[in-house]
Design an enzyme around this catalytic site. Sequence first.
Site, PDB file in Angstrom:
ATOM      1  N   LYS A  51      -3.380  -3.365   8.161  1.00 19.59           N
ATOM      2  CA  LYS A  51      -3.363  -4.827   8.046  1.00 19.59           C
ATOM      3  C   LYS A  51      -2.440  -5.256   6.913  1.00 19.59           C
ATOM      4  O   LYS A  51      -2.003  -4.446   6.105  1.00 19.59           O
ATOM      5  CB  LYS A  51      -4.779  -5.332   7.785  1.00 19.59           C
ATOM      6  CG  LYS A  51      -5.576  -5.528   9.056  1.00 19.59           C
ATOM      7  CD  LYS A  51      -5.131  -6.784   9.800  1.00 19.59           C
ATOM      8  CE  LYS A  51      -5.873  -6.927  11.118  1.00 19.59           C
ATOM      9  NZ  LYS A  51      -5.215  -7.692  12.137  1.00 19.59           N
ATOM     10  N   ASP A  52      -2.169  -6.564   6.874  1.00 15.84           N
ATOM     11  CA  ASP A  52      -1.198  -7.066   5.906  1.00 15.84           C
ATOM     12  C   ASP A  52      -1.887  -7.694   4.718  1.00 15.84           C
ATOM     13  O   ASP A  52      -1.614  -8.837   4.359  1.00 15.84           O
ATOM     14  CB  ASP A  52      -0.316  -8.097   6.596  1.00 15.84           C
ATOM     15  CG  ASP A  52       0.168  -7.576   7.918  1.00 15.84           C
ATOM     16  OD1 ASP A  52       0.942  -6.615   7.891  1.00 15.84           O
ATOM     17  OD2 ASP A  52      -0.260  -8.106   8.949  1.00 15.84           O
ATOM     18  N   TYR A  95       1.112  -0.124  14.990  1.00 19.21           N
ATOM     19  CA  TYR A  95       0.067  -0.374  13.993  1.00 19.21           C
ATOM     20  C   TYR A  95       0.325   0.419  12.718  1.00 19.21           C
ATOM     21  O   TYR A  95       0.496   1.610  12.744  1.00 19.21           O
ATOM     22  CB  TYR A  95      -1.313   0.002  14.542  1.00 19.21           C
ATOM     23  CG  TYR A  95      -2.389  -0.286  13.538  1.00 19.21           C
ATOM     24  CD1 TYR A  95      -2.691  -1.599  13.194  1.00 19.21           C
ATOM     25  CD2 TYR A  95      -3.066   0.736  12.893  1.00 19.21           C
ATOM     26  CE1 TYR A  95      -3.656  -1.880  12.248  1.00 19.21           C
ATOM     27  CE2 TYR A  95      -4.034   0.465  11.946  1.00 19.21           C
ATOM     28  CZ  TYR A  95      -4.324  -0.847  11.631  1.00 19.21           C
ATOM     29  OH  TYR A  95      -5.267  -1.120  10.684  1.00 19.21           O
ATOM     30  N   TYR A 105      -2.134  -5.260  18.525  1.00 20.05           N
ATOM     31  CA  TYR A 105      -1.418  -4.816  17.325  1.00 20.05           C
ATOM     32  C   TYR A 105      -2.191  -3.730  16.590  1.00 20.05           C
ATOM     33  O   TYR A 105      -2.014  -3.519  15.408  1.00 20.05           O
ATOM     34  CB  TYR A 105      -1.118  -6.018  16.430  1.00 20.05           C
ATOM     35  CG  TYR A 105      -0.196  -6.976  17.133  1.00 20.05           C
ATOM     36  CD1 TYR A 105       1.177  -6.758  17.135  1.00 20.05           C
ATOM     37  CD2 TYR A 105      -0.696  -8.050  17.856  1.00 20.05           C
ATOM     38  CE1 TYR A 105       2.028  -7.592  17.829  1.00 20.05           C
ATOM     39  CE2 TYR A 105       0.143  -8.900  18.555  1.00 20.05           C
ATOM     40  CZ  TYR A 105       1.509  -8.660  18.535  1.00 20.05           C
ATOM     41  OH  TYR A 105       2.348  -9.478  19.234  1.00 20.05           O
ATOM     42  N   ARG A 146      -9.987  -0.194  10.622  1.00 20.63           N
ATOM     43  CA  ARG A 146      -8.813  -0.038  11.495  1.00 20.63           C
ATOM     44  C   ARG A 146      -8.140  -1.361  11.814  1.00 20.63           C
ATOM     45  O   ARG A 146      -7.487  -1.512  12.838  1.00 20.63           O
ATOM     46  CB  ARG A 146      -9.216   0.700  12.796  1.00 20.63           C
ATOM     47  CG  ARG A 146      -9.707   2.097  12.471  1.00 20.63           C
ATOM     48  CD  ARG A 146     -10.201   2.878  13.661  1.00 20.63           C
ATOM     49  NE  ARG A 146     -10.819   4.125  13.163  1.00 20.63           N
ATOM     50  CZ  ARG A 146     -10.137   5.227  12.866  1.00 20.63           C
ATOM     51  NH1 ARG A 146      -8.864   5.272  13.041  1.00 20.63           N
ATOM     52  NH2 ARG A 146     -10.753   6.275  12.388  1.00 20.63           N
ATOM     53  N   ASP A 175      -4.170  -1.482  -2.367  1.00 22.70           N
ATOM     54  CA  ASP A 175      -2.917  -2.233  -2.479  1.00 22.70           C
ATOM     55  C   ASP A 175      -2.472  -2.420  -3.926  1.00 22.70           C
ATOM     56  O   ASP A 175      -3.232  -2.917  -4.759  1.00 22.70           O
ATOM     57  CB  ASP A 175      -3.080  -3.599  -1.807  1.00 22.70           C
ATOM     58  CG  ASP A 175      -3.152  -3.438  -0.305  1.00 22.70           C
ATOM     59  OD1 ASP A 175      -2.108  -3.187   0.309  1.00 22.70           O
ATOM     60  OD2 ASP A 175      -4.283  -3.506   0.237  1.00 22.70           O
ATOM     61  N   ASP A 234       0.878  -1.164   0.000  1.00 23.89           N
ATOM     62  CA  ASP A 234       0.000   0.000   0.000  1.00 23.89           C
ATOM     63  C   ASP A 234       0.916   1.215   0.000  1.00 23.89           C
ATOM     64  O   ASP A 234       1.633   1.453   0.971  1.00 23.89           O
ATOM     65  CB  ASP A 234      -0.885  -0.047   1.258  1.00 23.89           C
ATOM     66  CG  ASP A 234      -1.769   1.186   1.399  1.00 23.89           C
ATOM     67  OD1 ASP A 234      -1.568   2.172   0.660  1.00 23.89           O
ATOM     68  OD2 ASP A 234      -2.657   1.159   2.270  1.00 23.89           O
ATOM     69  N   ASN A 279      16.697  -7.675   0.472  1.00 28.55           N
ATOM     70  CA  ASN A 279      15.546  -8.587   0.434  1.00 28.55           C
ATOM     71  C   ASN A 279      14.335  -7.807   0.926  1.00 28.55           C
ATOM     72  O   ASN A 279      14.361  -7.234   2.012  1.00 28.55           O
ATOM     73  CB  ASN A 279      15.831  -9.799   1.341  1.00 28.55           C
ATOM     74  CG  ASN A 279      14.766 -10.876   1.210  1.00 28.55           C
ATOM     75  OD1 ASN A 279      13.588 -10.591   0.987  1.00 28.55           O
ATOM     76  ND2 ASN A 279      15.195 -12.118   1.339  1.00 28.55           N
ATOM     77  N   GLN A 327       2.883   4.233   2.811  1.00 34.79           N
ATOM     78  CA  GLN A 327       2.447   3.635   4.090  1.00 34.79           C
ATOM     79  C   GLN A 327       3.183   2.337   4.458  1.00 34.79           C
ATOM     80  O   GLN A 327       3.614   2.155   5.588  1.00 34.79           O
ATOM     81  CB  GLN A 327       0.932   3.364   4.005  1.00 34.79           C
ATOM     82  CG  GLN A 327       0.362   2.594   5.173  1.00 34.79           C
ATOM     83  CD  GLN A 327      -1.123   2.268   4.964  1.00 34.79           C
ATOM     84  OE1 GLN A 327      -1.952   3.179   4.937  1.00 34.79           O
ATOM     85  NE2 GLN A 327      -1.455   1.001   4.829  1.00 34.79           N
ATOM     86  N   ASP A 369     -15.024   1.106   5.784  1.00 31.41           N
ATOM     87  CA  ASP A 369     -13.742   0.704   5.155  1.00 31.41           C
ATOM     88  C   ASP A 369     -13.748  -0.777   4.762  1.00 31.41           C
ATOM     89  O   ASP A 369     -12.715  -1.471   4.854  1.00 31.41           O
ATOM     90  CB  ASP A 369     -12.554   0.968   6.089  1.00 31.41           C
ATOM     91  CG  ASP A 369     -12.209   2.453   6.186  1.00 31.41           C
ATOM     92  OD1 ASP A 369     -12.888   3.276   5.526  1.00 31.41           O
ATOM     93  OD2 ASP A 369     -11.261   2.789   6.918  1.00 31.41           O
TER      94      ASP A 369
HETATM   95  C1  F6R Z   1      -7.781  -0.858   7.566  1.00 29.04           C
HETATM   96  C2  F6R Z   1      -7.547   0.495   7.097  1.00 29.04           C
HETATM   97  C3  F6R Z   1      -8.484   1.556   7.482  1.00 29.04           C
HETATM   98  C4  F6R Z   1      -7.843   2.557   8.442  1.00 29.04           C
HETATM   99  C5  F6R Z   1      -8.823   3.648   8.863  1.00 29.04           C
HETATM  100  C6  F6R Z   1      -8.164   4.713   9.741  1.00 29.04           C
HETATM  101  O1  F6R Z   1      -6.795  -1.726   7.144  1.00 29.04           O
HETATM  102  O2  F6R Z   1      -6.577   0.745   6.424  1.00 29.04           O
HETATM  103  O3  F6R Z   1      -9.683   1.044   8.008  1.00 29.04           O
HETATM  104  O4  F6R Z   1      -7.362   1.875   9.562  1.00 29.04           O
HETATM  105  O5  F6R Z   1      -9.363   4.302   7.742  1.00 29.04           O
HETATM  106  O6  F6R Z   1      -7.085   5.217   9.041  1.00 29.04           O
HETATM  107  P1  F6R Z   1      -6.152   6.402   9.558  1.00 29.04           P
HETATM  108  O7  F6R Z   1      -5.698   6.017  10.931  1.00 29.04           O
HETATM  109  O8  F6R Z   1      -5.060   6.441   8.536  1.00 29.04           O
HETATM  110  O9  F6R Z   1      -6.996   7.636   9.574  1.00 29.04           O
HETATM  111 MG    MG Z   2      -4.099   2.128   3.108  1.00 30.59          MG
HETATM  112 MG    MG Z   3      -4.943  -2.252   1.945  1.00 36.32          MG
END
Ligand code: F6R
Ligand code: MG
Ligand code: MG
Length: 364
Positions: free
Chosen positions: A230-231, A227, A346, A264, A53, A11, A104, A94, A285
Amino acid sequence: MKVTLSVIKADVGGYVGHSSMHPRLIEVAEEALRKAKDDGLLIDYHVTRVGDDLELIMTHTKGVENGEIHKLAWDTFMEATEEAKRLKLYGAGQDLLSDTFSGNIKGMGPGTAEMEIEERPSEPIIIFMADKTSPGAWNFPLFKIFGDPFNTAGLVIDPKMHGGFNFEVLDVYEHKKITFSLPEEMYDMLTLIGAMEHYIIQAVYRKDGEIASISSTQRLSMMAGRYVGKDDPVLIVRAQSGFPAVGEILEPFAYAHLVAGWMRGSHHGPLMPVPFHQANPSRFDGPPRVIAAGFQLADGKLIGPRDMFDDPAFDEARKLANEISNYIRQMGPFEPHRLSLEEMEYTTLPEVLKKVKDRFVDVE
Ligand code: F6R
Ligand code: MG
Ligand code: MG
């Protein structure tokens, strides 16, 4: 002919927020990989995206974990990041945890799934790519595809598959792995892989040693120590002629199983299989999305992709995912919609918890 298939993703900036990707980033990545193909480093490539991504699908003859290929992916993500910064896209760069490439790409943020194979006379391959979830999301479908005779008729009918498969399972907390031979050790394996955030199926092999599947297993937050999202994982699966049929590989996704991720990275929600153009998680999201890109390899050339979930047969799974979403969203911050406290370690929650920590008083 030995061919390496490398899928490397990161990402590097969302549009809008974390929901999708600006087309310019795809163009920048395509340009970089086109040059590498012209220079002879790559046999072929395909650039795509799921949600926010960026997915680099590359074929070459350099083998897995090759420094040149990883550097190419890294440089491509850096260039795309520059473009993301220019457009002030959200969370530019990010997933790139460092400024400099160290040989690597593993451990530096991006996710990787790579396999070196002897290309068969015909080599159908499906690449699954997901957003707003984590590598454990593949445990359920991988078990169904390679271990469940009610999903995969070939396990019963096809003499080449009747012996079963070996599953390599990673303990992401202890950095150890264990191999299970199915069907004999199915119950043993199920004791672990149901805990999908702890034990991840990393690879599946046929009993003759041929690789059948490989997934990305990077846990970004563990690498960064904080944090960072996610992966959002990828998975490569070989199909047909002694491997599960394309339809057997897609079948588990007709049921939108629950995965960790979503808003999140902190909520359980259904994994919705979608065609490429619908891979834009927006409601809360999410809900988490998965796309499936089908290719035929031809001397390393990527013939495709075919958009495998662009099929009304997956409409019901999408409908189910929406129904589950309506149901589970009602729970707001309550478990099991929100992840367990252990998994929330996490996320950004511990920061907030600090505030109340000192206000606890002993009880008799
Ligand atoms: C989940 C994701 C989103 C963010 C959320 C808050 O993987 O990427 O749900 O966690 O939008 O994002 P921030 O903290 O960047 O405002
Ligand atoms: Mg993102
Ligand atoms: Mg993503």
